[in-house]
Design an enzyme around this catalytic site. Structure first.
Site: not given
Length: 330
Positions: A250, A219, A235, A198, A315
């Site tokens: 992502k 972040r 990861e 991410k 979406y």
């Protein structure tokens, strides 16, 4: 050079029937997951201005939308809660009657076995500072203290009926911590979707509106540097070793190389999240007549699937499912 070439790849592109028959990548409704937002204290759905067509649901409109998702044939829904009040540790995330856990119970009741009910396991929607973890006295995200909150969140979401927990916080050790918590509390059947790669992306902007984010700062101390490719594999490998059931990349479109890398070697399903900014860019360009909306949507999701995604969070999931039934392709 001969005037009449003997190698003619165009033969297989000559008609729609031929193109369908030799297509290397096909979209399936069951491989789509719809992210959904549920906002506490609302009696009507609230449109999200930066994501045309997407809303923060009231509990009533949410129930209807879950029913529609079930009828569409998509594979699952991913739930995000938007609480009325927040605090430093995100107490609402572990409240059995908090908006996300309450919405989960509604979704489970409405969906039955028609699709999987999945929940976002992260603190950012519930904290008054907007970070994905709890802060130490210096204002930094405390990784290990956050893991304790994630353990409690995992149990609360599993108790509410979530079948897949989306670990999106990018804390070191989050998969092992939540797996242990679930196993110790009688939830060994609950699956873990690790947001393994991410990235700290600019494409999350509209999502901040969708969850009414309180974030100040950024972040970058826990989400990944957009320039790092090998780190994505590292990861994912760590999450697989810790007991993840699914790994994810992502955003999707800007990181197709990372997605392809992981898909080439992963023994687990590999998913990708077509994020809010990807959605908003296509909708905005289409609204101005600059691109063909339907073709752009199909092409974008097809490219994510072509790169190796077994499932795509998008979406447009319900709309795409209708197009797939109609036989539309990119």
């Amino acid at each position: 050079m001969p005037d009449n070439p003997t190698v003619r790849p165009r033969r297989l592109r000559a008609t729609p029937a031929l193109r369908r028959q030799v297509a290397e990548t096909r979209l399936h409704s069951a491989d789509l997951v719809l992210p959904m937002f549920v906002r506490e204290g609302r009696s009507e759905p609230t449109p999200i201005s930066s994501m045309p067509g997407v809303v923060q649901h009231s509990t009533d409109s949410f129930r209807r939308a879950v029913s529609e998702a079930c009828e569409s044939g998509i594979g699952g829904i991913m739930l995000f809660g938007v609480p009325e009040t927040r605090d430093a540790v995100g107490s609402g995330a572990t409240d059995p009657n908090g908006i996300l856990n309450a919405a989960t119970r509604i979704a489970v009741e409405e969906a039955g076995d028609a699709l999987t009910v999945q929940t976002d396991l992260c603190l950012d929607e519930f904290t008054d500072h907007g970070h994905c973890g709890v802060l130490d006295r210096h204002g930094r995200v405390d990784n290990d203290a956050t893991l304790k909150r994630y353990r409690d969140m995992a149990v609360a979401q599993a108790d509410a009926g979530s079948q897949i927990l989306g670990l999106s916080g990018m804390m070191d050790g989050q998969v092992a911590a939540t797996r242990d918590a679930l196993d110790q509390t009688g939830h060994p059947e609950v699956a873990l979707l690790a947001y393994s790669a991410k990235y700290a992306s600019a494409l999350y902007g509209p999502f901040r509106e969708a969850v009414d984010s309180q974030l100040t700062g950024d972040r970058r101390t826990y989400q990944m540097d957009p320039g790092n490719r090998r780190e994505g594999m590292r990861e994912a490998s760590l999450d697989i070793a810790e007991g993840a059931d699914i790994v994810m990349v992502k955003p999707a479109l800007s990181y197709l190389d990372v997605l392809a890398d992981i898909a080439a070697v992963s023994p687990l399903p590999v998913w990708a999240y077509q994020v809010s900014g990807e959605y908003a860019m296509i909708e905005a360009a289409a609204a101005r007549g600059w691109i063909d909306r339907n073709r752009a949507i199909l092409e974008s999701v097809t490219s994510i699937t072509r790169a190796g995604a077994d499932t795509v969070l998008t979406y447009w999931a319900v709309e795409l499912a209708a197009w797939i039934r109609e036989g539309k392709t990119a």
